[in-house]
Design an enzyme around this catalytic site. Structure first.
Site, PDB file in Angstrom:
ATOM      1  N   HIS A 207       0.845  -1.378   0.074  1.00  0.00           N
ATOM      2  CA  HIS A 207      -0.065   0.008  -0.134  1.00  0.00           C
ATOM      3  C   HIS A 207       0.799   1.114  -0.042  1.00  0.00           C
ATOM      4  CE1 HIS A 207      -3.746  -2.153   1.842  1.00  0.00           C
ATOM      5  NE2 HIS A 207      -3.952  -1.941   0.770  1.00  0.00           N
ATOM      6  N   CYS A 303      -2.234   2.728   9.112  1.00  0.00           N
ATOM      7  CA  CYS A 303      -3.362   1.774   8.566  1.00  0.00           C
ATOM      8  C   CYS A 303      -4.595   1.575   9.454  1.00  0.00           C
ATOM      9  CB  CYS A 303      -2.932   0.275   8.678  1.00  0.00           C
ATOM     10  SG  CYS A 303      -1.602   0.008   7.258  1.00  0.00           S
TER      11      CYS A 303
END
Length: 309
Positions: A207, A303
């Site tokens: 990511h 996250c």
């Protein structure tokens, strides 16, 4: 709709954009966290996943992170997985929260529009997490956010890969591992802003938010090894200062998966002394927070949080 250009710029060359002339964007001031009720490691979908989770320790780490956010953020909202609403029987959305151990990673659930009044719902790349965005969408609609869905079947993992440039109407879009490049053709229109894409080809940086963290309008924290030469040139073109994260800390304790909440304080995983030193030299105040249990699933501070309007 505004007349803001919605072009998607691929990172083959620095985009023809001048940051000071980009329209300003109001800050998003609501930090959303999802309670770690069902957090666990039950599968492996990134290189960091593995190990037995100590549920009590995970809850203690999460509680500490929440308290730190409450100290520095304007508003913190905690979502209880058991109060999202009941999924309709049958269909892809009928996945109970107890079967979604990664639901705690709020960043991947969606991406806010520029004005903060709506969200683009994520579409997960992996079957294991496919049921998560439906729970988030039910909460969004219940509290008044409009929810946009991407057409087709492209993968888009929310704010894990799509990142607003602080203070400006510009989106950075990571792609290549979890999010499809094609997603940004639609994201640009839905959020009414140009997108500069950054190709990710190393599974360690699955990511964008584990290797790229805009701190202010002019400064970014970056893991240089995560990007192509052209991608680094795009970042250099739109930030005055780029603070590099050592590779060992980026892949060890996910040092770049951090959050500059107020332009000064940077919440990051504990155990990253060199990154902390570089942040202080750049004029920021590091706020280390233990996230070791969540590191077992490949996640840390950023996250675990999603910033909405």
């Amino acid at each position: 709709m505004s007349t803001i250009e919605r072009t998607v710029y691929d990172d083959r060359a620095p985009p023809p954009l001048d940051r000071p002339t980009l329209p300003r964007r109001p800050a998003h001031d609501t930090v959303v966290l999802v309670a770690p009720t069902y957090f666990d490691v039950r599968y492996r979908i990134n290189p960091y996943m593995g190990g037995r989770v100590d549920a009590a320790r995970a809850r203690s780490e999460w509680d500490r992170l929440r308290r730190v956010y409450e100290r520095y953020a304007e508003r913190v909202v905690v979502l209880d997985p058991d109060r999202y609403g009941t999924p309709a029987p049958g269909g892809a959305d009928h996945v109970p929260p107890a079967a979604l151990p990664d639901l705690v990673f709020a960043a991947n659930l969606g991406f806010p529009t520029a004005d903060g009044g709506a969200v683009v719902r994520a579409r997960m790349a992996t079957d294991e997490r496919a049921g998560e965005p439906a729970h988030f969408a039910r909460w969004c609609r219940a509290v008044g956010y409009e929810v946009y869905d991407l057409p087709g079947d492209v993968a888009f993992e929310g704010a894990g890969d799509a990142v607003w440039h602080p203070g400006r109407r510009l989106v950075w879009g990571g792609h290549g591992v979890r999010t499809d490049r094609a997603a940004y053709d639609d994201v640009a229109g839905l959020v009414d802003a140009p997108v500069v894409t950054l190709e990710l080809s190393d599974d360690r940086f699955y990511h964008l938010d584990v290797c790229f963290a805009p701190l202010t309008e002019s400064t970014a924290l970056v893991v240089p090894e995560a990007f192509t030469e052209a991608g680094r040139a795009s970042i250099d073109a739109l930030f005055d200062e780029v603070v590099e994260v050592p590779l060992a800390e980026a892949t060890g304790d996910l040092a770049c998966n951090c959050h500059c909440v107020d332009g000064e304080h940077v919440l990051l995983a504990a155990g990253n002394p060199e990154t902390e030193r570089r942040l202080r030299e750049a004029g920021f105040t590091p706020v280390p927070v233990a996230t070791g249990e969540f590191r077992k699933a490949g996640g840390s501070v950023r996250c675990l949080s999603l910033t909405l309007g």
